[in-house]
Design an enzyme around this catalytic site. Sequence first.
Site, mmCIF file in Angstrom:
data_model
loop_
_atom_site.group_PDB
_atom_site.id
_atom_site.type_symbol
_atom_site.label_atom_id
_atom_site.label_comp_id
_atom_site.label_asym_id
_atom_site.label_seq_id
_atom_site.Cartn_x
_atom_site.Cartn_y
_atom_site.Cartn_z
ATOM 1 N N ASP A 64 -4.349 1.684 -3.566
ATOM 2 C CA ASP A 64 -4.855 2.873 -3.625
ATOM 3 C C ASP A 64 -3.440 4.077 -3.819
ATOM 4 O O ASP A 64 -3.636 5.016 -4.187
ATOM 5 C CB ASP A 64 -5.442 3.413 -2.446
ATOM 6 C CG ASP A 64 -4.582 3.278 -1.047
ATOM 7 O OD1 ASP A 64 -3.441 2.555 -1.169
ATOM 8 O OD2 ASP A 64 -5.206 3.571 0.015
ATOM 9 N N HIS A 65 -2.500 3.316 -3.460
ATOM 10 C CA HIS A 65 -1.203 4.245 -3.615
ATOM 11 C C HIS A 65 -0.555 4.193 -5.248
ATOM 12 O O HIS A 65 -0.238 5.404 -5.737
ATOM 13 C CB HIS A 65 0.007 3.866 -2.751
ATOM 14 C CG HIS A 65 -0.033 4.351 -1.307
ATOM 15 N ND1 HIS A 65 -1.197 4.155 -0.630
ATOM 16 C CD2 HIS A 65 0.427 5.083 -0.407
ATOM 17 C CE1 HIS A 65 -1.232 4.609 0.607
ATOM 18 N NE2 HIS A 65 -0.321 5.219 0.785
ATOM 19 N N ASP A 119 -0.179 1.829 7.580
ATOM 20 C CA ASP A 119 -0.030 2.949 6.799
ATOM 21 C C ASP A 119 -0.157 4.092 8.118
ATOM 22 O O ASP A 119 -1.210 4.035 8.985
ATOM 23 C CB ASP A 119 -1.198 3.294 5.900
ATOM 24 C CG ASP A 119 -1.074 4.595 5.264
ATOM 25 O OD1 ASP A 119 -0.512 4.599 4.200
ATOM 26 O OD2 ASP A 119 -1.489 5.630 5.731
ATOM 27 N N ARG A 379 0.382 16.355 4.642
ATOM 28 C CA ARG A 379 1.687 16.327 4.745
ATOM 29 C C ARG A 379 2.220 17.439 3.561
ATOM 30 O O ARG A 379 1.795 17.309 2.379
ATOM 31 C CB ARG A 379 2.536 15.052 4.691
ATOM 32 C CG ARG A 379 2.298 14.332 5.719
ATOM 33 C CD ARG A 379 2.926 13.060 5.792
ATOM 34 N NE ARG A 379 2.754 12.251 6.765
ATOM 35 C CZ ARG A 379 2.610 10.949 7.197
ATOM 36 N NH1 ARG A 379 2.889 10.072 6.103
ATOM 37 N NH2 ARG A 379 2.243 10.497 8.352
ATOM 38 N N SER A 537 5.434 8.747 7.487
ATOM 39 C CA SER A 537 5.020 7.637 6.962
ATOM 40 C C SER A 537 5.214 6.420 7.805
ATOM 41 O O SER A 537 6.500 6.452 8.706
ATOM 42 C CB SER A 537 5.369 7.364 5.638
ATOM 43 O OG SER A 537 5.642 6.159 5.301
ATOM 44 N N ARG A 539 6.471 3.536 6.302
ATOM 45 C CA ARG A 539 7.054 2.748 5.365
ATOM 46 C C ARG A 539 8.293 2.322 5.937
ATOM 47 O O ARG A 539 9.105 2.843 6.472
ATOM 48 C CB ARG A 539 7.361 3.689 4.157
ATOM 49 C CG ARG A 539 8.643 4.725 4.360
ATOM 50 C CD ARG A 539 8.314 5.556 2.986
ATOM 51 N NE ARG A 539 7.207 6.365 2.842
ATOM 52 C CZ ARG A 539 7.210 7.457 2.374
ATOM 53 N NH1 ARG A 539 8.344 8.037 1.886
ATOM 54 N NH2 ARG A 539 6.164 8.285 2.248
#
Length: 646
Positions: A64-65, A119, A379, A537, A539
């Site tokens: 989806d990213h 996520d 964000r 995030s 990440r």
Amino acid sequence: MGKNIITKILDAHLVEGKLEPGTEIAIRIDQTLTQDATGTMAYLQFEAMGVPRVKTELSVSYVDHNTLQDGYENADDHRYLQTVAAKHGIHYSKAGNGICHQVHLERFGRPGRTLLGSDSHTPTGGGVGMLAIGAGGLDVAVAMGGGPFYLTCPKVVKINLTGKLPPWVSAKDVILAILEVLTTKGNVGMVIEYGGDGVGTLSVPERATITNMGAELGVTTSLFPSDDNTRAFLKAQGREDHWTAFAADPDATYDRTIDIDLAGLVPRMAKPHSPDNIATVRELAGTKVDQVMVGSCTNSSYRDLMIVAAMLKGKRVHPDVSFGVAPGSRQVLAMIASNGALAEIIAAGGRILESTCGFCIGAGQAPRTDAVSIRTNNRNFEGRSSTKSAKVFLASPESATAAALTGVITDPRDLGSNYPVIGMPDWFWIDDSMVLPPSDRPDSVVITRGPNIGDPPKGEPLPDMIKGRITIKVGDKITTDHIMPAGSRLKYRSNIPKYAEFVFEGTDPLFSKKSLENKLAGVHNIVVAGTSYGQGSSREHAAICPMFLGVKAVIAKSFERIHAANLINFGILPLTFSRDADYDIVEAGNELEIAGIVAALTSGTDLSLMDITARKQIVLKYSLSGRQREILLAGGMLNYTKMKAK
Ligand code: MIC
Ligand code: SF4
């Protein structure tokens, strides 16, 4: 003594430790989710563990990213993710099926279950009463392999909702009001449990908007009770059998209670450049707007897009506004397409975007120079939209659409129209054909790796002495977007040496080059930061890439939860100043030494930093469990796991 819901779920999943706030506990994970931008690393790490099939009840890999596919890299990642999922027992949600959190809520979320996702907005699942936590990909890989998830036993804060939202005020305004009170700082180690009479007035998608943005508060997760509304939602998703009631005991206790009267709320927005920079929409009214974007995992549900369509019906978007709409899932898109709402949006001048993260992560739809962009996502960090000078305001779908119609920030209550009543459908459109189940002949599946996919770099055991330089000194609230930019750089997520070229790109474009030079010269790199380092995030690239560049320690006033865990997983020491004033002593470029690390970490004592340039000695602290100290000494989680397996 009565129990709150969080304690009940933690209790039922506890595998190590005691439920005493502040201590480390480990819980069993029922479900996992990954998305493509964090997923490739997570699955590469999972493969390295050598577990043939996931041990969870359900694991889903979403794409989806990175769906822009301007080059072969994204498509290569997608194929890798599809094949690795088929082989190892993971469901694979294809690009176009929707944003992970929206789809997971619709199709897989279950009250009372635990969900670990790579996520930070995984807590969206709290809308359906699950304990859903965001983590780095490596933690998710461990959970897929059957390992528990370690976390600090949280303090439980109750947000007691009373009353009913007035017209034109919606779930986004609730969480923006909470962000005004709690801000994005200082909430580490807390979870939020919603309760009170007001809960029954909110549907599951509205609750999910609220739990989604709990991530911006920095809390470990947020959750709503599972009640009749939850049952109705799951029934309409054809999953009533997944429903179980979950409520707090009448005499349940909490560490803190905050009361919010829904009836007293007004439309709010978060101003640039932080989700807690809140103002009422009335205060901002009249500000000229260039772009309006509706979508993201926060506000892209059927309910949200139906409101947008009803507000636009028979009207036109202002000529100076570029108005984009990204439905959160294929289910939402199909439903608004079949009931005519999509046609209203198109007729009004909406630009229909793919059901992906897209604009939210700066992948496309970058606004013009100096633009004012009103967005329904979560964000608004500087530059996240991919336009550094843009001013992004976060708003509800109602406030966003009001701005799209008038061309200026407008309180939707001032539009002079009736508030559209959007009921929950009795049946959602259900078609899971874009979720591919794992192969029943895994041996025959060949995993496809494109040239952009490289092995994750290996961690080295922590040296006994860090001897190096402060390569960068940054301020408060540094987000993972500052550390590891996304947007157009996203496509390098599977290629660490390439992605590492962009660490701190927007703050110091030479950081990567300087760090590599230091590393080659045997000089360790140290990062110094203020409060709330690593907000945002999950990440783990914000730790892996610095590790690759030879960063050995980050010294900050305070850290955010997920990022601190990622630093530990990749063998970077997260240290804190014993006195905030010491932050002013250590300057960028200073040479320093931290000696006796192995002995200090083994015994759990403080460390001492000698700033050779400033000729000052300062004390450094850390908040690490015994297990975390061992991980660091081993040079990261993968080394630690291998060491333990011997
Ligand atoms: C985000 O909203 O910042 C992301 C992109 O979804 C991240 C994950 C990532 O960086 O891949 C998140 O929230 O964890
Ligand atoms: Fe995607 Fe944005 Fe949600 Fe992150 S916050 S998962 S980028 S929609």
